[in-house]
Structures are given as C-alpha cells and as structure tokens.
Design an enzyme around this catalytic site. Structure first.
Site, PDB file in Angstrom:
ATOM      1  N   GLY A 155      91.860  -1.259  44.934  1.00 20.43           N
ATOM      2  CA  GLY A 155      92.540  -0.317  44.353  1.00 20.43           C
ATOM      3  C   GLY A 155      93.962  -0.696  44.389  1.00 20.43           C
ATOM      4  O   GLY A 155      94.373  -1.939  44.633  1.00 20.43           O
ATOM      5  N   ARG A 239      91.866   5.437  56.082  1.00 20.00           N
ATOM      6  CA  ARG A 239      91.427   6.811  56.682  1.00 20.00           C
ATOM      7  C   ARG A 239      90.661   6.654  57.831  1.00 20.00           C
ATOM      8  O   ARG A 239      89.884   5.637  58.212  1.00 20.00           O
ATOM      9  CB  ARG A 239      90.637   7.545  55.552  1.00 20.00           C
ATOM     10  CG  ARG A 239      91.425   8.556  54.584  1.00 20.00           C
ATOM     11  CD  ARG A 239      92.095   9.582  55.091  1.00 20.00           C
ATOM     12  NE  ARG A 239      92.875  10.341  54.248  1.00 20.00           N
ATOM     13  CZ  ARG A 239      93.952  10.088  53.715  1.00 20.00           C
ATOM     14  NH1 ARG A 239      94.844   9.069  54.186  1.00 20.00           N
ATOM     15  NH2 ARG A 239      94.525  10.955  52.780  1.00 20.00           N
ATOM     16  N   GLU A 268      91.916  12.400  63.922  1.00 14.84           N
ATOM     17  CA  GLU A 268      93.344  12.306  64.166  1.00 14.84           C
ATOM     18  C   GLU A 268      93.877  13.637  64.052  1.00 14.84           C
ATOM     19  O   GLU A 268      93.323  14.529  63.305  1.00 14.84           O
ATOM     20  CB  GLU A 268      94.125  11.284  63.401  1.00 14.84           C
ATOM     21  CG  GLU A 268      93.831  11.591  61.799  1.00 14.84           C
ATOM     22  CD  GLU A 268      94.712  10.636  60.956  1.00 14.84           C
ATOM     23  OE1 GLU A 268      94.188   9.262  61.346  1.00 14.84           O
ATOM     24  OE2 GLU A 268      95.424  10.991  60.361  1.00 14.84           O
ATOM     25  N   HIS A 286      99.582   7.525  61.494  1.00 18.59           N
ATOM     26  CA  HIS A 286      99.293   7.757  60.202  1.00 18.59           C
ATOM     27  C   HIS A 286     100.721   7.837  59.701  1.00 18.59           C
ATOM     28  O   HIS A 286     101.088   8.869  59.061  1.00 18.59           O
ATOM     29  CB  HIS A 286      98.597   8.859  60.117  1.00 18.59           C
ATOM     30  CG  HIS A 286      97.950   9.223  58.757  1.00 18.59           C
ATOM     31  ND1 HIS A 286      96.709   9.766  58.526  1.00 18.59           N
ATOM     32  CD2 HIS A 286      98.350   8.495  57.251  1.00 18.59           C
ATOM     33  CE1 HIS A 286      96.377   9.650  57.216  1.00 18.59           C
ATOM     34  NE2 HIS A 286      97.475   9.260  56.593  1.00 18.59           N
TER      35      HIS A 286
HETATM   36  C1  DGY Z   1      97.742   9.481  51.763  1.00 17.11           C
HETATM   37  O1  DGY Z   1      98.617   9.745  50.893  1.00 17.11           O
HETATM   38  O2  DGY Z   1      96.534   9.693  51.493  1.00 17.11           O
HETATM   39  C2  DGY Z   1      98.231   9.018  52.920  1.00 17.11           C
HETATM   40  O3  DGY Z   1      97.289   8.700  54.062  1.00 17.11           O
HETATM   41  C3  DGY Z   1      99.267  10.210  53.461  1.00 17.11           C
HETATM   42  O4  DGY Z   1      98.342  11.155  53.965  1.00 17.11           O
END
Ligand code: DGY
Length: 332
Positions: A155, A239, A268, A286
């Site tokens: 993406g 993720r 997490e 993250h």
């Molecule tokens: C998102 O924007 O999905 C990033 O992982 C921050 O949470």
C-alpha cells in the site's frame, strides 16, 4: 446547541481548541487508556469521538451509545474499530491516512538498517564498556545497499519503503500484496510481484506493512520464518499480531534468521519476554509515525474528519477520509 464530542487521549491544545469552536468537548488529559466501562460512560450523549489506534470500538459499545454518529481516528490502522458494526448502526468512521506515510517508511528503513548493521547491539556493547579493541569481525552485519528488499503489503507505506530502497540504496525490490500494482507503478518503484513464499526465500531484508485483521493474523510464523535466509532480517512497522512473536524470538535465538526490527508487538505495550532476551532484535515502542510534524498532522486530520462529519468546516458532511460511506444509509 453545540454537539458534544469526546477526545480519548491527551492531544495538542490547539487541536482541542479547534474542536471547541464548534463542539462541547470532553477530553482525557492523560496518556492513560480508559477502561471499556469508563469509555462507555464518557461516551453517553456524545455525537462524535476522537480516538487513537488503541480504543476498542465494537457493536456492543455502540449499542450503549445511541447518540454517537462519528468515530474519527488519528491512526491509519483501524483494526481496533469494528467498521461493519459501525456501518450497520449508521456511525461514520474515518482514519488518518497519507499524512504519516513517509514518516512511517522512514522508521521502517531505520529499523531495517539498525537490524542489518547491528546498531543497537553495538551501542549496548559500547555502553557496557566492552569496546576495548578493534577486530576484523567485530559486530559484522549485512549490507543494505544492493541487497534484495522484500515488502509484504504494498500500500502507500509499502511503496514509500520501496522507493527508499530502490532509489536510495540500489535495492532490487520484490513485493507481495493482495492485488498486484499497476505495471506503471511497478516500473516506477522497480518492484517485482512474487508469491509470499518466493519473497521470504529470496529477500535479504523483509519489511511487513500489511493491515491487521483476522485473515492476516500470524502472517509470519514459524513456517514462514523457516523459509527465510539465515542472513535475512525481518522488520514489522504495521501491527502486532502479524508476526508470531514467540516463533520470531525462537528463530532469532537459534540464529535461523539474522536479526529483526520491531515497532509493534502482540499485546503491546507488553512485549513477549523472549524478545527482550535476544540481542539481535531492535525494539521500538510503536513510534513509526512519531515525528512532531506528523503527529500534529494526524491529529489535525482527525479533527477535520470529526468536524466535517458533524457538519462543520469546508468538508461539512463529506469527511475526507470516511471508511464507510454506506453508514449514511443507516443514519440514526
Ligand atoms: C497508525 O496510524 O496506524 C499507526 O500505527 C499509529 O497508531
């Protein structure tokens, strides 16, 4: 009467002030995640909510919040929100894409490079006072330039990682995605579409940028790690849950792959204890989108979406990043 909205985390004061100009705003001024009960309680009577990527929003919660019309996330990933449940109840959901693409790709590249060149191991070694002499194979890693970059999930962010690799580091790029990119984009990125297995077998550095959902759970587990080169690295900036963290820790410990870079973890902010024990993994909490400019842009975009969904501003009634326009058919 102004509509009431809830902001579930501490964000920037000027963004809250923008909301206050049109709405009655209740905020969480801390970094603490509210419990589901607390969130439910505070959502009573609210027409809209500004969330991050962590608050769980599902049908059971929506059923107890009949006034809610807008859920606006400052994250691009929305696996914490049950979008079909929102659509069925006429609740519009928006996320915050694009503004974080390049910043997130930067951190993906940083983690991949740090893993390949053993940057964290080197720093810990130096800080422990163990650097007493030069040696020919001290902390040797593997090259990034010219190595094959494998991208799982092509993406916006995957493509931004590919551009960095192809243009900046002369990396041949292979990718795997649900659907193949247009030939023109493949040519621009110098990227070749391959099967997931071929990617895992051939890439020197694998980067995961796939959305998380039930179908992508443990996309990379023991079987996939077994396909990778012993010299390869694995980076996850998407993720937690896409990688089986226990299987990855075992592969790293047994040197079945060389190293990993992880910004996201299953469960997490808990991190699998085995990952904390292996030296050849670079761990960050993250923060892929965490540059000052980008975090500001993400919050402003979520604010735009929230105001627009509630009928304010230049996009009134047409939030720029709505994920479920069909929800309008079920307006409550
Ligand atoms: C998102 O924007 O999905 C990033 O992982 C921050 O949470």
């Amino acid at each position: 009467m102004k509509p009431s909205v809830l902001v579930t985390r501490r964000i920037f004061d000027d963004v809250v002030a923008r909301l206050r100009a049109s709405c009655d705003v209740e905020t969480n001024d801390t970094d603490d995640l509210w419990s589901p009960d607390e969130l439910r309680r505070r959502l009573q009577g609210k027409a809209g909510v500004f969330v991050t990527g962590t608050e769980r929003i599902d049908g059971a919660l929506l059923d107890t919040c009949p006034a809610l019309r807008a859920i606006c996330s400052m994250a691009v990933g929305y696996n914490n929100i049950d979008v079909p449940a929102c659509t069925a109840r006429g609740v519009l959901v928006s996320n915050a894409p694009d503004v974080l693409t390049e910043t997130t790709a930067d951190l993906g590249f940083a983690l991949m490079m740090a893993a390949a060149r053993r940057v964290s191991e080197g720093e810990r070694f130096l800080r422990r006072g163990e650097w007493t002499r030069w040696s020919v194979d001290l902390l040797v890693g593997s090259d990034v330039h010219g190595a094959t970059l494998g991208i799982l999930g092509m993406g916006r962010i995957g493509q931004a990682v590919a551009r960095r690799g192809a243009r900046g580091f002369d990396m041949p790029v292979v990718y795997h995605n649900r659907s193949r990119l247009d030939a023109a984009i493949e040519a621009e990125l110098g990227a070749r579409y391959v099967s997931k297995d071929e990617l895992l077998r051939t890439a020197d550095h694998v980067v995961i940028v796939v959305p998380y959902n039930a179908g992508s759970h443990h996309l990379v587990g023991a079987a996939e790690l077994a396909l990778m080169k012993r010299t390869a690295t694995l980076t996850n900036i998407a993720r937690g849950g896409l990688v089986d963290d226990a299987a990855l820790a075992a592969a790293l410990r047994e040197r079945r792959i060389a190293a990993a870079g992880l910004d996201v973890f299953e469960g997490e902010p808990e991190v699998h204890p085995d990952l904390l024990r292996v030296p050849n993994v670079v761990l960050t909490p993250h923060i892929a989108s965490a540059s000052t400019q980008t975090r500001r842009a993400m919050t402003q975009l979520a604010c735009d979406n929230l105001l627009a969904t509630l009928g304010f501003g230049r996009h009134a009634g047409k939030p720029p990043n709505v994920l479920n326009p069909d929800a309008l058919k079920n307006s409550r």
